[in-house]
Design a protein around this motif. Structure first.
Motif, PDB file in Angstrom:
ATOM      1  N   VAL A 277      -4.522   3.550  -5.662  1.00  0.00           N
ATOM      2  CA  VAL A 277      -3.566   2.449  -5.629  1.00  0.00           C
ATOM      3  C   VAL A 277      -2.729   2.549  -4.360  1.00  0.00           C
ATOM      4  O   VAL A 277      -2.663   3.601  -3.713  1.00  0.00           O
ATOM      5  CB  VAL A 277      -2.623   2.455  -6.859  1.00  0.00           C
ATOM      6  CG1 VAL A 277      -3.412   2.376  -8.156  1.00  0.00           C
ATOM      7  CG2 VAL A 277      -1.722   3.697  -6.853  1.00  0.00           C
ATOM      8  N   LEU A 278      -2.098   1.429  -4.024  1.00  0.00           N
ATOM      9  CA  LEU A 278      -1.043   1.415  -3.015  1.00  0.00           C
ATOM     10  C   LEU A 278       0.256   1.157  -3.760  1.00  0.00           C
ATOM     11  O   LEU A 278       0.394   0.134  -4.438  1.00  0.00           O
ATOM     12  CB  LEU A 278      -1.289   0.317  -1.982  1.00  0.00           C
ATOM     13  CG  LEU A 278      -0.200   0.135  -0.918  1.00  0.00           C
ATOM     14  CD1 LEU A 278      -0.132   1.353   0.000  1.00  0.00           C
ATOM     15  CD2 LEU A 278      -0.438  -1.129  -0.100  1.00  0.00           C
ATOM     16  N   ALA A 279       1.190   2.092  -3.688  1.00  0.00           N
ATOM     17  CA  ALA A 279       2.427   1.975  -4.449  1.00  0.00           C
ATOM     18  C   ALA A 279       3.614   2.376  -3.588  1.00  0.00           C
ATOM     19  O   ALA A 279       3.512   3.261  -2.734  1.00  0.00           O
ATOM     20  CB  ALA A 279       2.378   2.855  -5.709  1.00  0.00           C
ATOM     21  N   GLN A 280       4.718   1.710  -3.805  1.00  0.00           N
ATOM     22  CA  GLN A 280       5.939   1.999  -3.066  1.00  0.00           C
ATOM     23  C   GLN A 280       7.135   1.780  -3.980  1.00  0.00           C
ATOM     24  O   GLN A 280       7.267   0.714  -4.587  1.00  0.00           O
ATOM     25  CB  GLN A 280       6.057   1.094  -1.838  1.00  0.00           C
ATOM     26  CG  GLN A 280       7.353   1.224  -1.060  1.00  0.00           C
ATOM     27  CD  GLN A 280       7.502   2.577  -0.369  1.00  0.00           C
ATOM     28  OE1 GLN A 280       6.668   2.933   0.448  1.00  0.00           O
ATOM     29  NE2 GLN A 280       8.539   3.316  -0.696  1.00  0.00           N
ATOM     30  N   ALA A 281       7.988   2.784  -4.112  1.00  0.00           N
ATOM     31  CA  ALA A 281       9.222   2.618  -4.878  1.00  0.00           C
ATOM     32  C   ALA A 281      10.124   1.597  -4.197  1.00  0.00           C
ATOM     33  O   ALA A 281      10.061   1.393  -2.985  1.00  0.00           O
ATOM     34  CB  ALA A 281       9.943   3.957  -4.998  1.00  0.00           C
TER      35      ALA A 281
END
Length: 395
Positions: A277-281
């Protein structure tokens, strides 16, 4: 490590999460003379035998090596279980290719390939001898924050009060969610398929990577002619790769290698897979909370930089805390903002680069194929560009 049975404890920092990044954060902050509570389960048993290799293999950049040396941990890593990468060969899907060389870039090595268990053993030994660290095998159940401190209630009934809570609890971070920092998540509809093999021919301390039909196949060099596979494959194809016999998987990889490594013999009982996945807070910080590692960001593994990003988070957080004014505690809002600013460019550029490369190589149009393969060949003829890219990868 100190032990206590009181129902309420006070620390400078509570680190939630016991992976490599969480343990590194706990150790680095403890070495800054901060009292640290580490919430983590006991370490898993390490592989046994010279031909048994951990499925979790990491490519460590120079910046990660520097951090481990700074914590006096690198010297405790088993040198017989790590391998330098001196060269990297990248192949496109239509004859394009790119070669990176540590010698040409005038650096000692491009990366180190190491098992997670090897690194964890070294960190665990240092943590056990740190009087500043209390290791608690308990789960965090509630987080309350006020202007003065954060309180973490544990599953065993204890309450920990600290100036700072560090969320190092992975991609499904409880700390991130509880602190209201959840951000964007975009699945790649791929799984990372990992398995280890012994090669018939020497790998010459070279990492190999092939782009093929929108998928990425990487072989990383391990000691003793062993190699570690990371195959980023579409979900249906990945599930098929996970189901077949490792010997058949080895034969498929041999076709990509064109005999470069000879016959591959599986040393893993079965391949393993993990979703990509590509995830960013939303942010890296909240009141008295800081996120590090996968709790803060997850990128595509095609560049092998996920762990290095997390360890650079740890180093930056340690620097921000060490450089704070005497009247500020380690969870002061100004200190945490400095940490967040220090990490913004690195995280953003790595996410943009890995996502962009994934999109470019997953597009099947003839124009995209021409651009990506011509691009590999063009970069290969520009030594100063390659040196710049190596510098970025080294951190």
């Amino acid at each position: 490590m100190s032990q206590t049975q009181t129902s309420s404890q006070t620390h400078d920092v509570v680190v939630v999460g016991g992976g490599l990044v969480g343990k590194a954060a706990a150790l680095l902050l403890s070495q800054a003379r901060l009292s640290v509570a580490l919430l983590a389960q006991p370490a898993a048993a390490a592989p046994v035998g010279s031909d048994t290799w951990d499925a979790r293999i990491y490519s460590l950049s120079s910046s990660s090596q520097v951090l481990f040396e700074r914590m006096r941990v690198w010297q405790a890593v088993d040198p017989a279980r790590i391998n330098p990468v001196y060269d990297m060969e990248v192949f496109g899907d239509e004859r394009g290719s790119l070669h990176f060389s540590a010698y040409q870039a005038a650096v000692p090595q491009l990366a180190w390939i190491a098992e997670s268990s090897n690194l964890e053993r070294a960190l665990d030994a240092a943590l056990r001898f740190s009087p500043q660290v209390q290791w608690l095998d308990a789960r965090a159940e509630a987080l309350e924050v006020d202007a003065a401190a954060a309180s973490v209630r544990l599953s065993d009934g204890k309450t920990l009060r600290a100036a700072l809570v560090v969320g190092a609890d992975g991609a499904h971070s409880w700390v991130r969610s509880t602190a209201g920092l959840d951000g964007s998540v975009r699945p790649y509809e791929q799984l990372g398929v990992v398995c280890n093999f012994c090669a018939e021919r020497p790998h010459r301390d070279t990492a190999f990577q092939w782009f093929h039909d929108g998928e990425i196949i990487a072989l990383l060099p391990l000691p003793g002619q062993h190699v570690s596979l990371v195959w980023s494959a579409a979900n249906d194809h990945a599930r098929h790769l996970l189901a077949i016999d490792p010997k058949e998987l080895a034969q498929r990889i041999e076709t990509f290698a064109h005999g470069e490594l000879g016959r591959l013999t599986p040393v893993s009982a079965r391949a393993q897979g993990f979703p990509l996945v590509l995830a960013q807070a939303r942010r890296l910080i909240a009141q008295r909370v800081a996120l590090v590692g996968d709790a803060a960001h997850v990128v595509h593994p095609l560049a092998g930089q996920g762990m290095n990003l997390g360890l650079r988070d740890v180093a930056a957080l340690g620097d921000a805390i060490a450089g704070r004014e005497s009247f500020r505690d380690c969870g002061d809002a100004a200190v945490l903002r400095r940490y967040e600013r220090a990490r913004k460019e690195d995280i953003g550029s790595m996410a943009f680069t890995t996502d962009g490369l994934h999109k470019l190589f997953s597009t099947s149009s003839p124009l995209a194929k021409f651009v990506r393969n011509a691009g590999l060949d063009s970069v290969n003829m520009l030594p100063f560009v390659k040196k710049f890219l190596i510098g970025r990868a080294l951190g």
